[in-house]
Structures are given as C-alpha cells and as structure tokens.
Enzyme design. Sequence first.
Site, PDB file in Angstrom:
ATOM      1  N   GLY A   1      -8.503  -6.698   6.317  1.00 40.24           N
ATOM      2  CA  GLY A   1      -7.266  -7.479   6.257  1.00 40.24           C
ATOM      3  C   GLY A   1      -7.614  -8.916   5.937  1.00 40.24           C
ATOM      4  O   GLY A   1      -7.787  -9.728   6.857  1.00 40.24           O
TER       5      GLY A   1
ATOM      6  N   LYS B   1     -10.195   7.094  -0.751  1.00 42.97           N
ATOM      7  CA  LYS B   1      -8.743   7.027  -0.849  1.00 42.97           C
ATOM      8  C   LYS B   1      -8.165   8.036   0.148  1.00 42.97           C
ATOM      9  O   LYS B   1      -8.786   9.063   0.424  1.00 42.97           O
ATOM     10  CB  LYS B   1      -8.333   7.406  -2.288  1.00 42.97           C
ATOM     11  CG  LYS B   1      -6.844   7.510  -2.533  1.00 42.97           C
ATOM     12  CD  LYS B   1      -6.204   6.165  -2.637  1.00 42.97           C
ATOM     13  CE  LYS B   1      -4.682   6.254  -2.604  1.00 42.97           C
ATOM     14  NZ  LYS B   1      -4.064   4.926  -2.400  1.00 42.97           N
TER      15      LYS B   1
ATOM     16  N   ASN C   1      -4.890   8.219   8.667  1.00 39.70           N
ATOM     17  CA  ASN C   1      -4.068   7.106   8.192  1.00 39.70           C
ATOM     18  C   ASN C   1      -2.707   7.149   8.889  1.00 39.70           C
ATOM     19  O   ASN C   1      -1.761   7.747   8.400  1.00 39.70           O
ATOM     20  CB  ASN C   1      -3.926   7.185   6.669  1.00 39.70           C
ATOM     21  CG  ASN C   1      -3.154   6.028   6.100  1.00 39.70           C
ATOM     22  OD1 ASN C   1      -2.605   5.214   6.845  1.00 39.70           O
ATOM     23  ND2 ASN C   1      -3.089   5.941   4.787  1.00 39.70           N
TER      24      ASN C   1
ATOM     25  N   CYS D   1       0.364   4.052   6.718  1.00 40.35           N
ATOM     26  CA  CYS D   1       0.758   3.726   5.348  1.00 40.35           C
ATOM     27  C   CYS D   1       2.233   3.352   5.272  1.00 40.35           C
ATOM     28  O   CYS D   1       3.096   4.128   5.680  1.00 40.35           O
ATOM     29  CB  CYS D   1       0.472   4.883   4.405  1.00 40.35           C
ATOM     30  SG  CYS D   1       0.812   4.425   2.687  1.00 40.35           S
TER      31      CYS D   1
ATOM     32  N   THR E   1      -1.794  -2.584   5.359  1.00 41.86           N
ATOM     33  CA  THR E   1      -1.031  -3.683   4.760  1.00 41.86           C
ATOM     34  C   THR E   1       0.210  -4.022   5.598  1.00 41.86           C
ATOM     35  O   THR E   1       0.706  -3.193   6.357  1.00 41.86           O
ATOM     36  CB  THR E   1      -0.577  -3.291   3.344  1.00 41.86           C
ATOM     37  OG1 THR E   1       0.087  -2.036   3.414  1.00 41.86           O
ATOM     38  CG2 THR E   1      -1.746  -3.178   2.406  1.00 41.86           C
TER      39      THR E   1
HETATM   40  C1  LIG Z   1      -4.274  -0.901  -4.044  1.00 37.54           C
HETATM   41  C2  LIG Z   1      -4.400  -0.529  -2.587  1.00 37.54           C
HETATM   42  C3  LIG Z   1      -4.405   0.813  -2.218  1.00 37.54           C
HETATM   43  C4  LIG Z   1      -4.523   1.160  -0.867  1.00 37.54           C
HETATM   44  N1  LIG Z   1      -4.578   2.485  -0.518  1.00 37.54           N
HETATM   45  C5  LIG Z   1      -4.789   2.833   0.784  1.00 37.54           C
HETATM   46  C6  LIG Z   1      -4.941   4.195   1.141  1.00 37.54           C
HETATM   47  O1  LIG Z   1      -4.932   5.113   0.320  1.00 37.54           O
HETATM   48  N2  LIG Z   1      -5.128   4.467   2.469  1.00 37.54           N
HETATM   49  C7  LIG Z   1      -5.178   3.495   3.430  1.00 37.54           C
HETATM   50  O2  LIG Z   1      -5.378   3.806   4.615  1.00 37.54           O
HETATM   51  N3  LIG Z   1      -5.057   2.190   3.103  1.00 37.54           N
HETATM   52  C8  LIG Z   1      -4.869   1.852   1.812  1.00 37.54           C
HETATM   53  N4  LIG Z   1      -4.763   0.527   1.481  1.00 37.54           N
HETATM   54  C9  LIG Z   1      -4.845  -0.497   2.543  1.00 37.54           C
HETATM   55  C10 LIG Z   1      -6.287  -1.046   2.676  1.00 37.54           C
HETATM   56  O3  LIG Z   1      -7.205  -0.031   2.974  1.00 37.54           O
HETATM   57  C11 LIG Z   1      -6.365  -2.147   3.748  1.00 37.54           C
HETATM   58  O4  LIG Z   1      -6.022  -1.620   4.998  1.00 37.54           O
HETATM   59  C12 LIG Z   1      -5.441  -3.331   3.450  1.00 37.54           C
HETATM   60  O5  LIG Z   1      -5.402  -3.586   2.072  1.00 37.54           O
HETATM   61  C13 LIG Z   1      -5.913  -4.587   4.184  1.00 37.54           C
HETATM   62  O6  LIG Z   1      -7.240  -4.928   3.852  1.00 37.54           O
HETATM   63  P1  LIG Z   1      -7.618  -5.987   2.671  1.00 37.54           P
HETATM   64  O7  LIG Z   1      -6.821  -7.229   2.914  1.00 37.54           O
HETATM   65  O8  LIG Z   1      -9.088  -6.181   2.766  1.00 37.54           O
HETATM   66  O9  LIG Z   1      -7.247  -5.334   1.396  1.00 37.54           O
HETATM   67  C14 LIG Z   1      -4.642   0.149   0.139  1.00 37.54           C
HETATM   68  C15 LIG Z   1      -4.632  -1.201  -0.245  1.00 37.54           C
HETATM   69  C16 LIG Z   1      -4.523  -1.547  -1.586  1.00 37.54           C
HETATM   70  C17 LIG Z   1      -4.525  -3.015  -1.959  1.00 37.54           C
END
Ligand SMILES: Cc1cc2nc3c(=O)[nH]c(=O)nc-3n(C[C@H](O)[C@H](O)[C@H](O)COP(=O)(O)O)c2cc1C
Length: 290
Positions: free
Chosen positions: A243, A53, A131, A134, A194
């Site tokens: 993603g 995280k 990061n 965000c 995201t």
């Molecule tokens: C519940 C949740 C918490 C997330 N927390 C972080 C975070 O703390 N730091 C970060 O860089 N990305 C965070 N992300 C983004 C993910 O690491 C990732 O970049 C994004 O969800 C796209 O990938 P995915 O479609 O496989 O989930 C979070 C995503 C989700 C769904």
Amino acid sequence: MFSSSPSPVNAECHAKLGKWTLNTPVGLSSGWADSIEKMFIAHKLGARFVTSKTITLHPRRGNPRPRIIRGEQFLINSMGLPNPGVKSWIHSLRSSLPTFPWIQSIFGHTTEEYILLIELLEPFVEVFELNFSCPNTEHDLPDIETAITQIRDITSITNKPVFVKLSPSNTPKGNRRIAEKARENIEGLVLINTVPIKHRGLGNPAKQGGVSGSVIFPELLRHLREVRSVFPTYDDLPIIATGGINSPQRAFLVKKQYDSIVSTITGFLQEGPRIFNLLAHGLKQACKKS
Ligand SMILES: Cc1cc2nc3c(=O)[nH]c(=O)nc-3n(C[C@H](O)[C@H](O)[C@H](O)COP(=O)(O)O)c2cc1C
C-alpha cells in the site's frame, strides 16, 4: 538516515514465509503476474517473493475498459479479477512450477468455492492468500463476523499456510478483530488492498474502482498500527504490508515500526523493477539498526 543512492549495507533481513526463509523480503503484490511466465519474470526482475494474480474457479474477463486511471501519486483500477481460471492455471503450473518463494492468491464467491480452489491447487502450492478484499467484483465484502467464520471453515481443510488479505474498507479495529479471532487458523495477514473510490473515467457502470500507490500509505499505517497493537512482532503474526510502499524510507518504517515484510505492485508499475532493490535497501537499513 539514507544516502541518496542505494549502496550495499552489511545487514541480513530474514523472515519466514511458509517453508521459505527470505533474505530481504521484498515482494510483488497480487495483480501483475496473471501467468506463470510473468511470475518467473517478476522473480528475475528482483522480487524476492511473488504473489500470483488472484485466481478464481472459472475464467473471468474482468470489467469493461477503461479500467486503469494513472496519476503521479496513485493508480485507480477496476480490473475485476481478470484471470484464466483455475483449470488453465493448474495446467501451466504442471509444466513449470516455480521453485522460488511465491504465494497463490485465490478468490471464491462462497466458502465452498474457496475450499474447491484449495483442494485443486494444494498439490502445487506452498502458501495461499485468500483475497477477502477485492473492491472490484460483483459481490460485496463479507462483514467482519462472516469473514471470521468463512476463514475458519476454509482454513480447516488444509495444512498449508494461509494468509488472508484484508481490505481498508473494514475499519482498522474490524481487521484487528479478524486477526484476533482467526489467529489460530491463519499464517498471517496481507494488509491492505486498494481503497474503494468512484471515478467517472472508469468503464464499469458503477464507476467503482480502487486506489493504490503512494497516497494510500497513511491508510496502510493505520491498519498496521491497530493490528500490531495486539500482535507486536512478525513472530506473533506475520504481516505482508502493501500500500504505497515506494521508497526505501517507507520500507524502513514498515519494517522498523511494524515488523512487517514489504510488497508492492503500484511501485513496480510506476518505477519499474528497480523498486525491489530500493525497498530492499530500506529493509536492510532497518535490520542493521535493530
Ligand atoms: C492493476 C492492479 C491489479 C490488482 N489485482 C489484484 C488482485 O488480483 N488480487 C489482489 O488481492 N489484489 C490486487 N491488487 C491490489 C494490490 O495487490 C495491492 O493490495 C494494492 O495495489 C496496494 O498496494 P500498492 O499500493 O503497492 O499497489 C491489484 C492492484 C492493481 C494496481
């Protein structure tokens, strides 16, 4: 191209991640592992590498709830980086330091905060992830030129490999420019965080969140395509792709066409731990065919 259920294939898919050489590099993206214990669990469940995280200098409670909206093909989250803060994190690292491949994600409000975080964490960490992406904090993302300057300043104080995680809020060309200008200073990129969205079901006053999961896969590909147009291979620039990679076919495509290693969090939250072996199967197929 694929059999309906994953079966073992005789292919090895190796990629370097800092000091580690990963076999079939399928990882857990940042977001779920907000304790060291969860990092170990993710590894046990099949993640070949685990990204923590995002940790900040001070503890954060995150945004008001509700902060997750679930759909068939997506998640929307507005977590706002809830985390225990670096002091408590280091306390846990001291008592059980992972020996499997893992990445420390960090977020600083300023260059100075990033530098402090790196100085504090460096004795425990092999690979950092900044990061820069965000959508759920009180601060806007830096513009492209500011990001480049910040990345150069932050990375100048450490010899540890540093990945930078970039946002789909930047244009693909903007992210390509960051890659070009900061190539000397970084180990690689993580694409993508995201996709920002507003949703009235979210608890934060601005109703701001970020979409992840299947529906953002085309967006991931746009960014991979642009960056790979100047850095064609993993050797030129390591990329960790996340993603919407939720099937062996998608892992295959990301490896074969964009020579990137794969990672997921929404796939894990929606499909459970079997996602790691599913994606590994796609990777192995891509390696077998190359
Ligand atoms: C519940 C949740 C918490 C997330 N927390 C972080 C975070 O703390 N730091 C970060 O860089 N990305 C965070 N992300 C983004 C993910 O690491 C990732 O970049 C994004 O969800 C796209 O990938 P995915 O479609 O496989 O989930 C979070 C995503 C989700 C769904």
